[in-house]
Every structure is written in C-alpha cells, then in structure tokens.
Design an enzyme around this catalytic site. Structure first.
Site, PDB file in Angstrom:
ATOM      1  N   GLU A 113     -14.817  -4.463  13.971  1.00 53.18           N
ATOM      2  CA  GLU A 113     -14.374  -5.860  13.905  1.00 53.18           C
ATOM      3  C   GLU A 113     -12.897  -5.962  13.539  1.00 53.18           C
ATOM      4  O   GLU A 113     -12.428  -5.306  12.614  1.00 53.18           O
ATOM      5  CB  GLU A 113     -15.166  -6.658  12.853  1.00 53.18           C
TER       6      GLU A 113
ATOM      7  N   ASP B 188      -8.013  -2.142  -3.150  1.00 55.56           N
ATOM      8  CA  ASP B 188      -6.968  -3.172  -3.086  1.00 55.56           C
ATOM      9  C   ASP B 188      -6.440  -3.367  -4.505  1.00 55.56           C
ATOM     10  O   ASP B 188      -7.190  -3.746  -5.408  1.00 55.56           O
ATOM     11  CB  ASP B 188      -7.605  -4.478  -2.558  1.00 55.56           C
TER      12      ASP B 188
ATOM     13  N   ASP C 102      -3.623  -5.354  -6.693  1.00 59.54           N
ATOM     14  CA  ASP C 102      -2.755  -6.519  -6.567  1.00 59.54           C
ATOM     15  C   ASP C 102      -2.014  -6.740  -7.887  1.00 59.54           C
ATOM     16  O   ASP C 102      -2.631  -6.778  -8.951  1.00 59.54           O
ATOM     17  CB  ASP C 102      -3.629  -7.742  -6.244  1.00 59.54           C
TER      18      ASP C 102
ATOM     19  N   CYS D  38       7.825 -10.443 -14.432  1.00 53.15           N
ATOM     20  CA  CYS D  38       7.433 -11.296 -13.300  1.00 53.15           C
ATOM     21  C   CYS D  38       6.038 -11.856 -13.554  1.00 53.15           C
ATOM     22  O   CYS D  38       5.333 -11.415 -14.455  1.00 53.15           O
ATOM     23  CB  CYS D  38       7.373 -10.492 -11.999  1.00 53.15           C
TER      24      CYS D  38
ATOM     25  N   CYS E 205       9.187  -6.911  -9.093  1.00 55.76           N
ATOM     26  CA  CYS E 205      10.558  -6.393  -9.232  1.00 55.76           C
ATOM     27  C   CYS E 205      10.436  -4.891  -9.491  1.00 55.76           C
ATOM     28  O   CYS E 205       9.335  -4.389  -9.737  1.00 55.76           O
ATOM     29  CB  CYS E 205      11.294  -7.103 -10.374  1.00 55.76           C
TER      30      CYS E 205
ATOM     31  N   CYS F 234       8.284  -3.806 -12.656  1.00 52.22           N
ATOM     32  CA  CYS F 234       6.809  -3.784 -12.674  1.00 52.22           C
ATOM     33  C   CYS F 234       6.228  -2.994 -11.500  1.00 52.22           C
ATOM     34  O   CYS F 234       5.031  -2.663 -11.523  1.00 52.22           O
ATOM     35  CB  CYS F 234       6.216  -5.196 -12.739  1.00 52.22           C
TER      36      CYS F 234
ATOM     37  N   GLY G 212       2.990  -5.429   1.858  1.00 49.45           N
ATOM     38  CA  GLY G 212       4.018  -6.295   2.429  1.00 49.45           C
ATOM     39  C   GLY G 212       4.520  -7.345   1.455  1.00 49.45           C
ATOM     40  O   GLY G 212       5.503  -8.023   1.687  1.00 49.45           O
TER      41      GLY G 212
ATOM     42  N   ASP H 100      -9.739  -4.516  -7.602  1.00 49.31           N
ATOM     43  CA  ASP H 100     -10.631  -5.591  -7.173  1.00 49.31           C
ATOM     44  C   ASP H 100     -11.878  -4.896  -6.609  1.00 49.31           C
ATOM     45  O   ASP H 100     -11.932  -4.536  -5.437  1.00 49.31           O
ATOM     46  CB  ASP H 100      -9.943  -6.440  -6.091  1.00 49.31           C
TER      47      ASP H 100
ATOM     48  N   LEU I 120     -13.347  -7.415   4.814  1.00 46.69           N
ATOM     49  CA  LEU I 120     -12.141  -7.225   5.642  1.00 46.69           C
ATOM     50  C   LEU I 120     -10.943  -6.876   4.762  1.00 46.69           C
ATOM     51  O   LEU I 120     -10.852  -7.332   3.620  1.00 46.69           O
ATOM     52  CB  LEU I 120     -11.832  -8.514   6.406  1.00 46.69           C
TER      53      LEU I 120
END
Length: 426
Positions: A46, A111, A113, A124, A130, A133, A163, A305, A315
């Site tokens: 998928e 993942d 984050d 931040c 930055c 971190c 990204g 996570d 996904l």
C-alpha cells in the site's frame, strides 16, 4: 540553503519537476521489490498520497516501477506514505470479500519525534529544532541501532531524516518484515524506557542489577550527556532547571545537594557533586542508588512512539518524500557520518530544482559524455534521470541509499539461489 529560502507556495510548480527528473525511482523500486524473492510483494504494497489541500488518497498500489512513476508524476503528491504488504492488491480492496483483506507484512519501523522531548530541552519546543537539541536524535540512532543489531540480530537498518523534526528507522530484514503484532510490541516495549506522561516527574526507574541493554545504552548516553545536557541545555545552571533535576534525586540527597550548590555554580562541578552523592548512596542503600543514571536516561534516552512500531498496517512517511512545511527532502542518514549529520544542510526541493538549471562545468560535461557512452544501451529517459540527480545536492543521499541496497541485495541473492535449488528436480 536555509529553509527560509523555501516558499511552500512554489510547491505545486516544482513538484512535477522533482518527480519527473530527480526522484530516485529505480532505487526506490529496487528497495520495495526486495529482489523479487516473494511473488507480488511490490504489487500488494500500500502507498498513500497526500495531495494539495490535504486530500488524502489511501490504498494505492502498482504493478511495476513504470506504473508507480506515471501515477506519481500525474498526482504529484505533497507527501508519500508507505504501508503494509496485503493479502490482495490494495487498489482492489473494495472488491475483496469482507474480512479477507489483511495486512500480512511490513518492515519493523520506528518513529522518533523531537516534540516528545519538550520536557528535557530548553532551546526549542514543538516543531522547532536546532543543533543543540539535534544531539537527541544522534543519541536515539546510536542507542537503537546498537540494540536492534546486537540484541535482536537485525542487519538491514535504513535510518531516514523525516525532513523536519525527527528520524525514522526501517528494519528491512526478512525476519523483521514477518513479525507479528505481538512480536513488534515486544520489541518496542523492550526498547522503551521512558514511562509516564506529562504529569509524571520521574520517568525512569532502574532496578538492581541494571539490565545489560540499559548498561549498553548508558555507554552511549554518557558520551553525549556532558555536551548536550550540561552545556547546551544548561540543566544545572538556571534555578528552574536545577530544581527539575533535584526533584529526580532521593529526598535525603536533595537537601545536601541544595546546600552544596550554594557554593558551586559551575554546571560540570555540580554534576560531579551529584555523582559523588550517588556513589555514597550505592554503598549504603538499595533504594534510589542509581539516581544519577536515571537522570541521564530521562534527559537523553530515545522516546519512541510505540504505536507506530506495533501495527503492521501503520503507515510511515516514505524516504525521498518532500516535507511541505520545510521543503526538505526526507533523506537516508549515513551512520558513518552520523555525528556530523546536519538536518539544516539537507537540501530543499527548491534548492535541487535550481541546481538542475545551473550551467554545467566542463568536467561535468565530460563525465556526462562518459556516462552516455556507458549507458547508451539503457533507456534514454532513465539514464538522463540518473545524471540529473547526480548534478544536485541530492546525489550523496541517493548514493547512501544505493550502498544500503547493495548490502541487502546479497541476502536476496541467497534467497533466490535457495529457491532455484528447491525447484530443481534431481
């Protein structure tokens, strides 16, 4: 080029150019086809596209690289997500008898984050990052990469910058792709150390003896802790942050440290005082004796996570997708250069599209002619595309992806040989 040079309003104009001339389709297909070892592996995968104005299209699937290419060039997705390999072709899921359309396999994914670290970074918050971190992402990759390789025996780990503000890991070994939901959950839980939400002050509690996995993780954390926590985040400098650290120490130690800190203002010396107190406690008490290690882990240990890792049908954003907010390409990270990886140096889509328009140098022209001679048998459009990305800042990231695929291809060859042996009649 800083992200400020990127204007999201230009995305509809430059995405077609990116998908037509720069997206590394052949490597991308080579990855997701896994050497054709399993029939219909790519066809039953998928893909999901997020289009302009947040239009979300799920259950896309493609028979060939060419078909994927044409559809992406037609739809120009703002974001690409990769899902599971299903029992049937995802684009035909509505025609399949209810209950039989099942997610069968997918890479084991992680993942990480930066927003999950907001309680331990002062430079931040939210989506901002930055260089101070970003060290947290370096630590996360070092800790998890070691554990996944040494403790679980996985070999094919693709680390990717998202990204914007985080990193993803795709564990591509066949054994990882076949893991059940229960097994994925077990791996994710094994790797999770930070427990409790915003209301929990103390998020790491170590028992004695310390598990070998945590000891190995501490080796990594101790390497980065002085620079990250003591210098860049100044956790033992400002009163507010000092109070947060002291709240993680046993009560009897806390009072002593509050007194000691009155006379000592240097963060490095304050940390030494804290470690000295921890050493004393180890000789006298079993409770709270590892509090300095707990502090280091709370400030630096990876925050996962786990839901992303647990589900087979979850996904995850694709490598080489463009982040619409920053314009940066989601690129593979070369672990040989991890400590110098700079998320702000990752090219934006506007930057690489501009690089395409630059006049070629004499050297580039000569190289291009050499490539032409070597590749005159190849499809012209395909070979032109290869030359196009090589003329931009994207080249080194595609090369890193190529190297990852070359290593993985050796395992595919072994599987294909095994299969052909099994099919022979003796």
């Amino acid at each position: 080029m800083p992200a400020s040079d990127y204007d999201s309003a230009c995305l509809p104009d430059i995405l077609p150019l990116y998908y037509r001339r720069l997206f590394p389709f052949s490597q991308y297909y080579r990855w997701l086809n896994y050497g054709g070892v399993q029939k219909n592996y790519f066809q039953n995968r998928e893909f999901s596209f997020t289009l302009k104005d947040d239009i979300y299209v799920r259950y896309q699937s493609f028979t060939t690289q060419n078909e994927l290419e044409k559809e992406m060039q037609k739809m120009n997705p703002y974001k690409i997500d990769i899902g599971a390999i299903y029992s049937h072709r995802p684009n035909q899921h509505n025609t399949v008898k209810s209950g039989t359309f099942q997610a069968l396999e997918k890479e084991l994914v992680f993942d990480i984050d930066m927003t999950d670290y907001d309680d331990v970074r002062s430079c931040c918050s939210a989506a901002e990052i930055c260089p101070k971190c970003w060290t947290l992402m370096t630590i996360a990759i070092r800790v998890l990469d070691r554990a996944l390789r040494d403790d679980f025996g996985f070999q094919h780990l693709l680390w990717v910058y998202s990204g914007r503000r985080g990193v993803h890991c795709w564990v591509c070994d066949e054994a990882a792709r076949k893991l059940s939901v229960a097994a994925r959950s077990a791996v994710a839980e094994y790797l999770s150390l930070i427990k409790g939400g915003d209301d929990t002050m103390k998020k790491v509690v170590l028992s004695d003896p310390i598990h070998p996995f945590i000891r190995e993780s501490l080796v990594v954390v101790e390497r980065y802790f002085p620079l990250y926590a003591l210098q860049d985040q100044d956790i033992l400098g400002r009163k507010e942050s000092v109070d947060k650290v002291l709240a993680l120490t046993p009560e009897d130690v806390r009072k002593q440290l509050q007194q000691d800190f009155q006379n000592e203002k240097k963060p490095e010396n304050r940390w030494k005082l804290l470690k000295d107190q921890a050493k004393r406690k180890q000789g006298t008490s079993k409770k709270g004796q590892h509090f300095e290690k707990e502090i280091m882990l709370q400030y630096c240990y990876p925050r996962l996570d786990v839901n992303v890792s647990k589900g087979v049908n979850h996904l995850l954003k694709s490598p080489f997708s463009v982040h619409p907010k920053t314009g940066r390409i989601s690129v593979p990270i070369d672990l040989k250069e991890l400590d110098t990886f700079d998320p702000f140096a990752v090219p934006t889509i506007s930057m690489i599209c501009e690089e395409l328009d630059r006049p070629r140098t004499v050297e580039e022209e000569e190289k291009s002619e050499e490539t032409n001679d070597k590749e005159n048998e190849k499809d012209a459009a395909e070979s032109r595309k290869i030359r196009d990305y090589k003329r931009t800042s994207l080249a080194k990231y595609v090369k890193c992806f190529d190297q990852f695929l070359d290593v993985m291809a050796r395992s595919w060859k072994g599987e294909l040989l095994k299969k052909s042996d099994l099919q022979k009649d003796f």
